[in-house]
Design a protein around this motif. Structure first.
Motif, PDB file in Angstrom:
ATOM      1  N   ARG A 196     -16.363  -5.296   8.013  1.00 52.04           N
ATOM      2  CA  ARG A 196     -15.348  -4.026   8.182  1.00 52.04           C
ATOM      3  C   ARG A 196     -14.187  -4.749   9.569  1.00 52.04           C
ATOM      4  O   ARG A 196     -14.686  -4.593  10.727  1.00 52.04           O
ATOM      5  N   GLN A 229      -8.323   2.243  -1.618  1.00 50.55           N
ATOM      6  CA  GLN A 229     -10.081   1.603  -1.995  1.00 50.55           C
ATOM      7  C   GLN A 229     -10.315  -0.249  -2.222  1.00 50.55           C
ATOM      8  O   GLN A 229     -11.576  -0.700  -2.426  1.00 50.55           O
ATOM      9  N   GLY A 230      -8.927  -1.093  -1.635  1.00 51.76           N
ATOM     10  CA  GLY A 230      -9.116  -2.592  -1.342  1.00 51.76           C
ATOM     11  C   GLY A 230      -8.286  -2.945  -2.700  1.00 51.76           C
ATOM     12  O   GLY A 230      -8.624  -2.577  -3.227  1.00 51.76           O
ATOM     13  N   CYS A 240       0.881  -1.161   0.185  1.00 50.74           N
ATOM     14  CA  CYS A 240      -0.040  -0.041  -0.038  1.00 50.74           C
ATOM     15  C   CYS A 240       1.059   0.910  -0.262  1.00 50.74           C
ATOM     16  O   CYS A 240       1.891   1.605   1.148  1.00 50.74           O
ATOM     17  N   TYR A 242      -8.158  -3.668   2.680  1.00 54.06           N
ATOM     18  CA  TYR A 242      -7.715  -2.133   2.634  1.00 54.06           C
ATOM     19  C   TYR A 242      -6.541  -1.719   4.266  1.00 54.06           C
ATOM     20  O   TYR A 242      -6.172  -2.288   4.802  1.00 54.06           O
ATOM     21  N   TRP A 286      -8.168   6.051   3.223  1.00 53.71           N
ATOM     22  CA  TRP A 286      -8.247   3.764   3.344  1.00 53.71           C
ATOM     23  C   TRP A 286      -7.981   4.411   1.468  1.00 53.71           C
ATOM     24  O   TRP A 286      -8.648   5.100   0.352  1.00 53.71           O
TER      25      TRP A 286
END
Length: 120
Positions: free
Chosen positions: A45, A112-113, A22, A92, A110
């Motif tokens: 989540r 976008q996954g 990430c 995420y 955050w």
């Protein structure tokens, strides 16, 4: 404004391993706790692990998950070993100014996954 982009997900066989990445752009990562969450189909989540600026981490109840960070690269990683079908979820990453928090509302940015699917 910071922006997070995850990568590294995919289809993996049970027992395999993955490393998710990430990248934070637009802001320096070295002022944020970085966290990983996941959301499985039909479930809420779930907080997984977080890593503070100084490298301190929270622990997930399974030691198959390892979080790490490279502040110079503005990148946080999640290594997952011995993958199980129950690990199938969207993963995420998120950035928080609150040290080692597990509370989603404390995370300001955050990604976008990235989808992880564990199946034979």
């Amino acid at each position: 404004q910071g922006q997070l982009v995850e990568s590294g997900g995919g289809l993996v066989q049970p027992g395999g391993s993955l490393t998710l990445s990430c990248v934070l752009s637009g802001e320096p990562m070295n002022i944020y706790t970085m966290g990983w969450f996941r959301q499985a189909p039909g479930k809420e989540r779930e907080f997984m692990v977080a890593i503070a600026v100084n490298g301190g981490t929270t622990k997930y109840h399974e030691d198959r998950f390892t979080i790490s960070r490279d502040n110079a690269q503005n990148t946080v990683y999640l290594q997952i070993n011995a993958l199980k079908p129950a690990d199938t979820a969207v993963y995420y990453c998120a950035a928080s100014p609150v040290t080692l928090t597990s509370v989603p509302d404390n995370y300001h940015y955050w990604g976008q996954g990235t989808q992880v699917t564990v199946s034979s």
